[in-house]
Write an enzyme that holds these catalytic residues in place. Structure first.
Site, mmCIF file in Angstrom:
data_model
loop_
_atom_site.group_PDB
_atom_site.id
_atom_site.type_symbol
_atom_site.label_atom_id
_atom_site.label_comp_id
_atom_site.label_asym_id
_atom_site.label_seq_id
_atom_site.Cartn_x
_atom_site.Cartn_y
_atom_site.Cartn_z
ATOM 1 N N SER A 156 63.804 -34.288 82.977
ATOM 2 C CA SER A 156 63.975 -35.121 84.160
ATOM 3 C C SER A 156 63.092 -34.592 85.300
ATOM 4 O O SER A 156 61.884 -34.525 85.160
ATOM 5 C CB SER A 156 65.457 -35.175 84.545
ATOM 6 O OG SER A 156 65.724 -36.268 85.394
ATOM 7 N N ASP A 256 67.359 -44.619 77.742
ATOM 8 C CA ASP A 256 67.133 -44.091 79.096
ATOM 9 C C ASP A 256 66.338 -45.121 79.891
ATOM 10 O O ASP A 256 65.256 -45.528 79.479
ATOM 11 C CB ASP A 256 66.356 -42.774 78.983
ATOM 12 C CG ASP A 256 66.104 -42.103 80.333
ATOM 13 O OD1 ASP A 256 66.587 -42.619 81.361
ATOM 14 O OD2 ASP A 256 65.426 -41.062 80.336
ATOM 15 N N HIS A 287 69.546 -40.409 78.643
ATOM 16 C CA HIS A 287 68.846 -39.437 79.484
ATOM 17 C C HIS A 287 69.467 -38.045 79.326
ATOM 18 O O HIS A 287 70.681 -37.880 79.377
ATOM 19 C CB HIS A 287 68.916 -39.902 80.942
ATOM 20 C CG HIS A 287 68.030 -39.158 81.880
ATOM 21 N ND1 HIS A 287 66.660 -39.179 81.782
ATOM 22 C CD2 HIS A 287 68.314 -38.372 82.954
ATOM 23 C CE1 HIS A 287 66.137 -38.442 82.744
ATOM 24 N NE2 HIS A 287 67.124 -37.939 83.463
#
Length: 316
Positions: A156, A256, A287
């Site tokens: 991320s 995601d 995610h």
């Protein structure tokens, strides 16, 4: 004093600048030699502060000649505002990955926004490469570290950071103390003022709202989502940087809503002339699944894919 931003169960930001974080379960480092790996916490810069956790595979039988091991520098996610290498999911994932990849891992706790807005996270994380160069001969965990086979990774926001640290290392024109052989961003967190098709869909509304909040808290106060740290297309980088860029394997997750951003990032690097770029999809995953489910089959597959990428890069 009013609440101006909130990520439920993780973060509250108040109008007077107060920030409250609610960390999930954490894990202490372990020097238990009966485990598959050992770990310890280190200080990279006490004045800022920047800290980290080192992981070392505890398998002397697999390294009878004490050969040098590749080194992975990992940057945690959390929208630049939350997260820590001490979180249980990160500790479990990285410890097991040090064994799977037979590598030494340094995971970084950089300073967080909104108290420390971008580009501070990039500067803190690049400082970890300088720390490696200064401590490779004195830190016992680095005794067999190969600073000519260094990899950058993160999930991320950490995937975003790995990109910017790689750019900064190349721009140092040979002064970076390590050689970056490859980069492995996991579900990288990028954005722009312009929305992707997936971000425009009604079912993505809550995810987009939360991401906008994290970007608002992390970019400089006079910036928007076209800030270079958010929108990689806005970063003014010379062509020579792309020609020296390491091999890249981008990991995306099929469920995601940021998947498009990861695919776009891979295509961007290819257009810039980066020689080796591959996008790998975990079709039915969400995610940062590897942090929430570090023992899952999908996580084991991801660890194997990353290990194989590192092995190929080290052989070149």
């Amino acid at each position: 004093m009013s609440l101006i931003a909130e990520a439920p169960e993780f973060l509250q930001v108040f109008s007077d600048g107060t920030v409250k974080r609610f960390n999930p379960e954490t894990s202490p480092p372990s020097l238990d030699s009966s485990n598959k790996y050992i770990s310890k916490d280190i200080i990279i810069n006490s004045s800022k502060p920047i800290t980290g956790r080192l992981f070392l595979p505890n398998s002397p039988n697999n390294n009878p000649n004490k050969k040098l091991l590749p080194l992975l520098v990992y940057f945690h996610g959390g929208g630049f505002c939350i997260g820590s290498t001490t979180w249980l999911g990160y500790d479990a994932f990285l410890g097991e990955f040090s064994v799977a990849s037979q590598s030494i891992i340094l995971s970084i706790d950089y300073r967080l926004a909104p108290e420390h807005r971008l580009p501070i996270a990039y500067e803190d994380c690049y400082a970890s490469l300088e720390w490696l160069g200064e401590n490779v001969e004195v830190e016992p965990f680095l005794e067999h570290a190969d600073l000519n086979n260094v990899f950058l990774s993160g999930d991320s926001a950490g995937g975003n950071i790995s990109h910017h640290v790689a750019v900064k290392a190349i721009q140092k024109n040979g002064l970076c103390p390590v050689k970056i052989k490859g980069m492995m961003p996991i579900h990288p967190y990028f954005g722009s003022e312009e929305r992707t098709e997936k971000e425009k869909r009604e079912e993505s509304f809550e995810d987009v709202r939360m991401n906008d909040m994290f970007w608002r808290l992390s970019v400089p106060e006079d910036s928007n989502r076209d800030y270079f740290g958010c929108n990689f297309e806005k970063n003014e980088v010379s062509e020579s940087v792309w020609l020296k860029f390491p091999a890249v394997e981008v990991y995306v997750a099929g469920e995601d809503f940021l998947k498009e951003r990861g695919v776009m990032y891979g295509e961007f690097l290819k257009k810039k002339g980066v020689k080796e770029v591959k996008v790998v999809e975990a079709k039915d995953e969400r995610h940062i699944f590897h942090v929430f489910y570090p023992e899952s089959d999908a996580t084991r597959l991801l660890q194997n894919q990353m290990s194989q990428f590192m092995k190929r890069c080290c052989e070149h």
